[in-house]
Design an enzyme around this catalytic site. Structure first.
Site, PDB file in Angstrom:
ATOM      1  N   ASP A  24       1.691   7.885   0.549  1.00 17.31           N
ATOM      2  CA  ASP A  24       1.204   8.804   1.581  1.00 17.31           C
ATOM      3  C   ASP A  24      -0.140   9.413   1.169  1.00 17.31           C
ATOM      4  O   ASP A  24      -0.395   9.608  -0.018  1.00 17.31           O
ATOM      5  CB  ASP A  24       2.244   9.916   1.779  1.00 17.31           C
ATOM      6  CG  ASP A  24       2.071  10.625   3.113  1.00 17.31           C
ATOM      7  OD1 ASP A  24       1.212  10.195   3.920  1.00 17.31           O
ATOM      8  OD2 ASP A  24       2.778  11.618   3.349  1.00 17.31           O
ATOM      9  N   HIS A  41      -6.934   3.633   4.158  1.00 15.05           N
ATOM     10  CA  HIS A  41      -5.919   2.580   4.010  1.00 15.05           C
ATOM     11  C   HIS A  41      -6.465   1.432   3.149  1.00 15.05           C
ATOM     12  O   HIS A  41      -5.728   0.850   2.349  1.00 15.05           O
ATOM     13  CB  HIS A  41      -5.486   2.058   5.382  1.00 15.05           C
ATOM     14  CG  HIS A  41      -4.767   3.094   6.215  1.00 15.05           C
ATOM     15  ND1 HIS A  41      -3.717   3.829   5.724  1.00 15.05           N
ATOM     16  CD2 HIS A  41      -4.964   3.529   7.491  1.00 15.05           C
ATOM     17  CE1 HIS A  41      -3.287   4.673   6.663  1.00 15.05           C
ATOM     18  NE2 HIS A  41      -4.029   4.511   7.741  1.00 15.05           N
ATOM     19  N   LEU A 135       8.107  -9.946 -11.300  1.00 19.49           N
ATOM     20  CA  LEU A 135       8.286  -8.791 -10.410  1.00 19.49           C
ATOM     21  C   LEU A 135       8.684  -9.224  -8.985  1.00 19.49           C
ATOM     22  O   LEU A 135       8.076 -10.134  -8.426  1.00 19.49           O
ATOM     23  CB  LEU A 135       6.959  -8.012 -10.331  1.00 19.49           C
ATOM     24  CG  LEU A 135       6.935  -6.833  -9.349  1.00 19.49           C
ATOM     25  CD1 LEU A 135       7.733  -5.655  -9.888  1.00 19.49           C
ATOM     26  CD2 LEU A 135       5.495  -6.395  -9.061  1.00 19.49           C
TER      27      LEU A 135
HETATM   28  C1  FPP Z   1       0.457   6.697   4.795  1.00 19.13           C
HETATM   29  O1  FPP Z   1      -0.739   7.457   4.703  1.00 19.13           O
HETATM   30  C2  FPP Z   1       0.137   5.275   4.613  1.00 19.13           C
HETATM   31  C3  FPP Z   1       0.407   4.300   5.532  1.00 19.13           C
HETATM   32  C4  FPP Z   1       1.090   4.537   6.812  1.00 19.13           C
HETATM   33  C5  FPP Z   1      -0.018   2.891   5.308  1.00 19.13           C
HETATM   34  C6  FPP Z   1       0.124   2.386   3.912  1.00 19.13           C
HETATM   35  C7  FPP Z   1      -0.742   1.204   3.768  1.00 19.13           C
HETATM   36  C8  FPP Z   1      -1.445   0.882   2.657  1.00 19.13           C
HETATM   37  C9  FPP Z   1      -1.348   1.621   1.380  1.00 19.13           C
HETATM   38  C10 FPP Z   1      -2.409  -0.258   2.638  1.00 19.13           C
HETATM   39  C11 FPP Z   1      -1.847  -1.619   2.818  1.00 19.13           C
HETATM   40  C12 FPP Z   1      -0.685  -1.916   1.991  1.00 19.13           C
HETATM   41  C13 FPP Z   1      -0.242  -3.158   1.729  1.00 19.13           C
HETATM   42  C14 FPP Z   1       1.033  -3.327   1.002  1.00 19.13           C
HETATM   43  C15 FPP Z   1      -0.989  -4.336   2.160  1.00 19.13           C
HETATM   44  P1  FPP Z   1      -1.165   8.352   5.955  1.00 19.13           P
HETATM   45  O2  FPP Z   1      -2.066   7.534   6.827  1.00 19.13           O
HETATM   46  O3  FPP Z   1       0.040   8.895   6.646  1.00 19.13           O
HETATM   47  O4  FPP Z   1      -1.979   9.486   5.253  1.00 19.13           O
HETATM   48  P2  FPP Z   1      -2.111  11.008   5.752  1.00 19.13           P
HETATM   49  O5  FPP Z   1      -0.759  11.643   5.581  1.00 19.13           O
HETATM   50  O6  FPP Z   1      -3.125  11.571   4.814  1.00 19.13           O
HETATM   51  O7  FPP Z   1      -2.578  10.975   7.175  1.00 19.13           O
END
Ligand code: FPP
Length: 256
Positions: A24, A41, A135
């Site tokens: 997150d 992201h 893994l």
């Molecule tokens: C939450 O942060 C994150 C996500 C919903 C997406 C996670 C994706 C990645 C880490 C990149 C791609 C991953 C792979 C495995 C290819 P948020 O957007 O909710 O952050 P915020 O709370 O600051 O808004």
């Protein structure tokens, strides 16, 4: 006085076999830099690579990452579309490298909602790496813990209707064998970055006895050092699995 204080133990649980992470804070990481959320992201995807590398080197058995929840479809359409593209591009770029590192890829979640191209990419990665013994990298995409339990219940029900099993043979083990994580050990350590302290419908069944670790670090800033801190915290927790501190204390003493 707590049980742990009454029955102190120098605990070392060793490395966790299975680490599950809610990554997150990507959006906030980008917004702090006056950049669009997708840049966060993208930085998050780079952090994933480093953490995977660490887990391979440390011989962690399973790493589960919550990449996209069933509820994330509620985000602005543009962000959802860019996240799908990022997932697709990351798979495209990483499948061969994962195979070279003996990583087994497993994607859990309702994949039918994804584009045919993304579904094909996922299937290609899973098929290529299915016999790898290093893994196991579990990517939870369009995943929800409620969904997982429902699909397990459906599979069990189908077997009952087909006369293959009796309803009386429904046990915790049987349900477990029909979850999307069947065959994997339950997570030992759950980490959520970004400062929130909730499970957000991640591996609900599987987290029953998992040790939780929350950090304010935003996911793109999460690195090997912060992972080591989380693992260190896990190593020194007294895991009781329902027993008392006294029982654990006596058990440890008798095994000396
Ligand atoms: C939450 O942060 C994150 C996500 C919903 C997406 C996670 C994706 C990645 C880490 C990149 C791609 C991953 C792979 C495995 C290819 P948020 O957007 O909710 O952050 P915020 O709370 O600051 O808004």
């Amino acid at each position: 006085m707590s049980d742990a204080e009454n029955f102190p133990l120098v605990v070392d649980n060793g490395n966790p076999r299975h680490i599950a992470i809610i990554m997150d804070g990507n959006g906030r990481w980008a917004q702090k830099r006056f950049m669009p959320r997708i840049i966060g992201h993208q930085a998050g995807a780079k952090a994933v690579q480093k953490i995977v590398e660490y887990c391979v080197n440390e011989k962690i058995e399973v790493l589960s990452l919550f990449a996209f929840s069933s509820e994330n479809w509620r985000r602005p359409a543009e962000e959802v579309s860019l996240l799908m593209k990022l997932f697709n591009a990351t798979l495209q770029a990483q499948i061969k490298k994962m195979h070279e590192k003996n990583i087994r890829l497993l994607c859990i979640g309702e994949k039918s909602a994804f584009s045919p191209d993304l579904q094909a990419k996922i299937a290609e990665g899973e098929t290529l790496t299915k016999d790898n013994t290093g893994l196991t990298l579990v990517i939870a995409a369009n995943y929800g813990g409620h969904w997982d339990m429902c699909q397990a219940a459906q599979k069990v029900m189908e077997k009952i209707v087909a006369g293959q099993i009796e309803s009386s043979s429904i046990t915790e083990e049987l349900i477990q064998q029909h979850l999307s994580t069947a065959g994997l050990p339950d997570p030992d350590l759950f980490i959520r970055t970004g400062g929130e302290q909730r499970i957000s419908n991640f591996l609900l069944w599987q987290l029953a006895y998992t040790e939780f670790y929350f950090t304010a670090t935003l996911w793109p800033d999460f690195d090997q050092q912060t992972l080591v801190e989380a693992i260190d915290s896990f190593r020194h927790r007294q895991r009781r699995f329902g027993r008392t501190g006294e029982q654990i204390f006596n058990q440890a003493k008798s095994s000396l």
